[in-house]
Enzyme design. Structure first.
Site, PDB file in Angstrom:
ATOM      1  N   GLN A 124      -1.986   2.981   9.951  1.00  0.00           N
ATOM      2  CA  GLN A 124      -0.830   2.706   9.009  1.00  0.00           C
ATOM      3  C   GLN A 124       0.343   3.667  10.023  1.00  0.00           C
ATOM      4  OE1 GLN A 124      -3.744   3.402   7.613  1.00  0.00           O
ATOM      5  NE2 GLN A 124      -3.880   2.789   5.593  1.00  0.00           N
ATOM      6  N   ARG A 182       1.000  -1.218  -0.020  1.00  0.00           N
ATOM      7  CA  ARG A 182       0.046   0.090  -0.088  1.00  0.00           C
ATOM      8  C   ARG A 182       1.039   1.390   0.165  1.00  0.00           C
ATOM      9  NH1 ARG A 182       2.319   2.424   3.809  1.00  0.00           N
ATOM     10  NH2 ARG A 182       0.530   3.881   3.521  1.00  0.00           N
ATOM     11  N   ASN A 241      -5.528  12.384   0.235  1.00  0.00           N
ATOM     12  CA  ASN A 241      -4.640  11.578   1.024  1.00  0.00           C
ATOM     13  C   ASN A 241      -5.433  10.806   1.938  1.00  0.00           C
ATOM     14  OD1 ASN A 241      -1.875  10.680   1.486  1.00  0.00           O
ATOM     15  ND2 ASN A 241      -2.063  11.703   3.543  1.00  0.00           N
ATOM     16  N   LYS A 242      -4.877  10.144   2.926  1.00  0.00           N
ATOM     17  CA  LYS A 242      -5.563   9.074   3.921  1.00  0.00           C
ATOM     18  C   LYS A 242      -6.396   9.855   4.533  1.00  0.00           C
ATOM     19  CE  LYS A 242      -5.545   5.734   4.329  1.00  0.00           C
ATOM     20  NZ  LYS A 242      -6.486   4.702   3.780  1.00  0.00           N
ATOM     21  N   ASP A 284      -2.105  10.672  -2.494  1.00  0.00           N
ATOM     22  CA  ASP A 284      -2.551   9.469  -3.372  1.00  0.00           C
ATOM     23  C   ASP A 284      -2.718  10.181  -4.726  1.00  0.00           C
ATOM     24  OD1 ASP A 284      -3.026   8.517  -0.619  1.00  0.00           O
ATOM     25  OD2 ASP A 284      -2.994   6.687  -2.133  1.00  0.00           O
TER      26      ASP A 284
HETATM   27  O1  MRU Z   1      -4.618   3.061   2.305  1.00  0.00           O
HETATM   28  P1  MRU Z   1      -3.187   3.329   2.163  1.00  0.00           P
HETATM   29  O2  MRU Z   1      -2.266   2.998   3.257  1.00  0.00           O
HETATM   30  O3  MRU Z   1      -2.657   2.910   0.814  1.00  0.00           O
HETATM   31  O4  MRU Z   1      -2.962   4.987   2.003  1.00  0.00           O
HETATM   32  C1  MRU Z   1      -1.586   5.541   1.841  1.00  0.00           C
HETATM   33  C2  MRU Z   1      -1.689   7.243   2.091  1.00  0.00           C
HETATM   34  O5  MRU Z   1      -2.660   7.737   2.172  1.00  0.00           O
HETATM   35  C3  MRU Z   1      -0.336   7.673   1.774  1.00  0.00           C
HETATM   36  O6  MRU Z   1      -0.222   8.833   2.478  1.00  0.00           O
HETATM   37  C4  MRU Z   1      -0.218   7.866   0.324  1.00  0.00           C
HETATM   38  O7  MRU Z   1      -0.578   6.755  -0.344  1.00  0.00           O
HETATM   39  C5  MRU Z   1       1.296   8.607   0.162  1.00  0.00           C
HETATM   40  S1  MRU Z   1       2.475   7.317   0.185  1.00  0.00           S
HETATM   41  C6  MRU Z   1       3.676   7.981   0.156  1.00  0.00           C
END
Ligand code: MRU
Length: 357
Positions: free
Chosen positions: A203, A53, A254-255, A244
């Site tokens: 995470q 991820r 982003n998350k 993202d």
């Molecule tokens: O759901 P995830 O764990 O894939 O989400 C990840 C994030 O939101 C990160 O901050 C994003 O992908 C940037 S990673 C360099």
């Protein structure tokens, strides 16, 4: 030798087995387990279930995945080979909707297929393997450059807050938001990082706290609802988060929870930076309104991390995995080419033109 995650790259080839090799991130931090994936269902699952991820890592995994899967296509007919490639591409694209790097990497692989004028599937496969290796290598260089650009904003003694994991586990190495932290630490600077736990998939706790701590960086874990408090207490000088998908107007997805951090940062006049490789910029969308936000299953909130269920049976649950931070809350976007400051649209389009993106 003790098995430590820093001895492995997050995403890699296993050439001998013609497999995609990843660390299973769902088992961290308690167990380090490497997976060798060589069929399309297990690669799709690995992305969908967050075994791999983080936007850049998803892109690299998809590129390696489609290269090794294409190597197994049993035909000598180039048209059949290309159509099977397209079928696999369409399938992998359904694994997760939000991180644009997945589509960016698979589209880059397709450019190789579409540009191939020969009639030899084996030869085309060599080109695909080489392109995936190039995407992987580029990710390492790009993250290092983001680190160097972000490092210019740091000073000895600073408090840095981050959300989710935009760390080395979200890329091949270094991370995006963590890259300046690793470089600062390497340079002997004293920094203090606050890592948001990042509900519901944790995470921040499982991955960011783990990898920064393992690197010897002073890291403090907080729950998501504590970030405003540490800002108010004057413990945070700067915020670095990953991303993202960035829209042309600078809105950054982003998350889930990132936008709340940005809102609190604005209130406390704390600079808020998005760290993103240009592969995370979606030049085809004007604003964050156009981004598809992944929704995930209710169990992640109601029971996944508890010994017993923590919400009543049958309760309505809403579980969006990402949010959009409005461009006006963002101080700058740190890319491998430098930092883009407002007005973002102008800066993003200039970057695109200057670098042929
Ligand atoms: O759901 P995830 O764990 O894939 O989400 C990840 C994030 O939101 C990160 O901050 C994003 O992908 C940037 S990673 C360099």
């Amino acid at each position: 030798m003790e098995k430590k995650f820093e001895h492995f790259d997050t995403v890699d080839f296993n050439f001998d087995k013609n497999a995609l090799r990843i660390i299973d991130q769902t088992l961290l931090p308690t167990k380090i387990n490497m997976l060798e994936l060589d069929d399309e269902k297990s690669i799709w699952d690995a992305i969908h279930l967050l075994k791999v991820r983080g936007a850049p890592a998803i892109g690299v995994a998809a590129a390696i995945g489609i290269a090794i899967l294409s190597k197994k296509i049993k035909t000598e007919d180039i048209d059949e080979y290309k159509s099977e490639f397209n079928r696999i591409k369409n399938y992998l694209e359904t694994s997760r909707p939000t991180a644009v790097n997945l589509f960016w990497a698979l589209d880059r692989m397709k450019v190789v297929v579409d540009g191939y004028g020969g009639d030899n599937p084996l030869e085309l496969n060599e080109l695909l393997m080489a392109e995936a290796a190039e995407i992987r290598e580029e990710d390492i260089k790009v993250c290092k450059s983001i680190g160097e650009n972000g490092l210019k904003l740091l000073k000895d003694g600073m408090g840095i807050l981050t959300h989710c994991n935009a760390g080395s586990l979200a890329t091949v190495k270094y991370g995006t938001a963590t890259a300046p932290m690793y470089l600062a630490h390497e340079a002997g600077m004293k920094i203090k990082v606050f890592a948001d736990e990042t509900r519901p998939l944790l995470q921040g706790a499982r991955l960011t706290a783990y990898e920064l701590n393992a690197a010897g960086i002073d890291t403090t874990l907080i729950c998501d609802n504590m970030s405003q408090t540490v800002m108010r207490q004057g413990k945070v000088d700067i915020i670095f988060v990953g991303c993202d998908r960035v829209a042309v107007n600078g809105d950054a997805c982003n998350k889930i929870g990132t936008s709340m951090v940005a809102l609190a940062a604005k209130r406390h006049n704390i600079p808020f930076y998005i760290c993103a490789p240009t592969s995370t910029i979606d030049f085809s969308i004007e604003s964050g309104e156009e981004i598809v936000i992944e929704e995930r299953k209710p169990e992640e909130i109601t029971e996944m991390w508890y010994e017993q269920r923590m919400a009543p049976e049958g309760i309505n649950v809403y579980n969006p995995a990402f949010d959009v931070t409005d461009a006006d809350l963002i101080t700058g976007i740190i890319t491998e080419y430098g930092i883009i400051y407002p007005p973002f649209k102008e800066g993003i389009l200039k970057l695109k033109e200057e670098n042929n993106l």
